[in-house]
Design a protein around this motif. Structure first.
Motif, PDB file in Angstrom:
ATOM      1  N   THR A  70       2.799  12.388  -9.120  1.00 27.80           N
ATOM      2  CA  THR A  70       3.278  11.014  -9.236  1.00 27.80           C
ATOM      3  C   THR A  70       2.870  10.470 -10.602  1.00 27.80           C
ATOM      4  OG1 THR A  70       1.258  10.002  -8.369  1.00 27.80           O
ATOM      5  CG2 THR A  70       2.940  10.681  -6.745  1.00 27.80           C
ATOM      6  N   GLU A  71       3.468   9.347 -10.983  1.00 26.00           N
ATOM      7  CA  GLU A  71       3.100   8.728 -12.257  1.00 26.00           C
ATOM      8  C   GLU A  71       1.628   8.296 -12.226  1.00 26.00           C
ATOM      9  OE1 GLU A  71       5.126   8.726 -15.024  1.00 26.00           O
ATOM     10  OE2 GLU A  71       6.359   9.951 -13.708  1.00 26.00           O
ATOM     11  N   TYR A  72       1.155   7.836 -11.079  1.00 25.92           N
ATOM     12  CA  TYR A  72      -0.256   7.454 -10.941  1.00 25.92           C
ATOM     13  C   TYR A  72      -1.170   8.656 -11.136  1.00 25.92           C
ATOM     14  CZ  TYR A  72      -4.511   5.412  -8.968  1.00 25.92           C
ATOM     15  OH  TYR A  72      -5.794   4.964  -8.777  1.00 25.92           O
TER      16      TYR A  72
ATOM     17  N   TYR B 107       2.610   9.309 -18.965  1.00 26.99           N
ATOM     18  CA  TYR B 107       3.162   8.780 -17.715  1.00 26.99           C
ATOM     19  C   TYR B 107       4.010   7.545 -18.021  1.00 26.99           C
ATOM     20  CZ  TYR B 107      -0.132   4.957 -18.043  1.00 26.99           C
ATOM     21  OH  TYR B 107      -0.809   3.851 -18.480  1.00 26.99           O
ATOM     22  N   ASN B 108       4.788   7.117 -17.022  1.00 30.51           N
ATOM     23  CA  ASN B 108       5.667   5.963 -17.153  1.00 30.51           C
ATOM     24  C   ASN B 108       4.991   4.751 -16.500  1.00 30.51           C
ATOM     25  OD1 ASN B 108       7.633   4.010 -17.118  1.00 30.51           O
ATOM     26  ND2 ASN B 108       9.055   5.157 -15.827  1.00 30.51           N
TER      27      ASN B 108
ATOM     28  N   ASP C 197       6.700   2.641 -13.597  1.00 28.87           N
ATOM     29  CA  ASP C 197       6.863   3.196 -12.256  1.00 28.87           C
ATOM     30  C   ASP C 197       6.612   2.089 -11.229  1.00 28.87           C
ATOM     31  OD1 ASP C 197       6.775   5.576 -10.302  1.00 28.87           O
ATOM     32  OD2 ASP C 197       4.858   4.550  -9.949  1.00 28.87           O
TER      33      ASP C 197
ATOM     34  N   GLU D 268       5.322   1.965  -8.242  1.00 34.12           N
ATOM     35  CA  GLU D 268       3.997   1.968  -7.629  1.00 34.12           C
ATOM     36  C   GLU D 268       2.956   1.364  -8.582  1.00 34.12           C
ATOM     37  OE1 GLU D 268       0.663   5.060  -5.774  1.00 34.12           O
ATOM     38  OE2 GLU D 268       2.235   5.831  -7.103  1.00 34.12           O
TER      39      GLU D 268
END
Length: 192
Positions: free
Chosen positions: A2-4, A13-14, A17, A19
């Motif tokens: 996940t991005e997290y 990372y984005n 996102d 979340e």
């Protein structure tokens, strides 16, 4: 991933996102309550900090306004004082030892952006942790860049921009910050 998960792993990372955006929004709502609380509401502030931060030691005082990205990546030891207008971009873990003093408007940045403009336009980010040892004093307006470690008992002079690790027991200043001299704990009140 996940991005997290990418964010915590130090990968690109984005930050947009959904979340991550929701996590930041939730913290900002709690910080709005903290920052608008009455100065006499010590218990309410303590409970809010315990809810927002990853860990908060005893006798911690953070003067509002205070801002952070996620809160839960910020780990604060005992006897820590933040003066007004401090900002902690805790995209990566930020670990603060015991008895650390933050002057007004100190800023801790764990996040970094690509140097190439084309990559920067994509909005991706990357983060590196910050660690501050026990008994450190960061003067007003100090900026700590991603991935930095500040050694125990060191003092960073007001307005400094820290771009490299600082060892224990030194006075450092400037932009970029550099070591000026060793500190001797036996001298009274910072006498030379």
């Amino acid at each position: 991933m996940t991005e997290y998960e990418k964010m915590l792993a130090g990968a690109w990372y984005n930050p947009l996102d959904p979340e991550l955006r929701q996590m930041r929004l939730a913290v900002r709502q709690k910080l709005a309550t903290y920052n608008s609380s009455a100065p006499s509401h010590h218990k309410q502030r303590r409970l809010l900090l315990a809810d927002i931060l990853g860990a908060v030691g005893n006798n911690v005082f953070i003067e509002p306004p205070f801002h952070c990205d996620y809160g839960k990546h910020l780990f604060i030891g005992d006897g820590v004082f933040f003066n007004f207008n401090c900002v902690v971009l805790d995209v990566a873990p930020v670990t603060i030892g015991n008895n650390v003093f933050f002057g007004p408007a100190v800023q801790l940045y764990t996040v970094n952006h690509p140097l190439a403009a084309a990559e920067r336009r994509t909005g991706i980010e990357q983060a590196a942790p910050i660690t501050i040892g026990d008994d450190v004093w960061l003067g007003g307006g100090v900026i700590i860049c991603p991935g930095i470690r500040i050694g125990a008992r060191s003092v960073i002079a007001a307005g400094s921009v820290v771009t490299q690790d600082i060892p224990e027991d030194v006075l450092a200043a400037g932009n970029p910050c550099r070591i000026l001299r060793q500190l001797n704990d036996t001298l009274p009140h910072g006498a030379p």
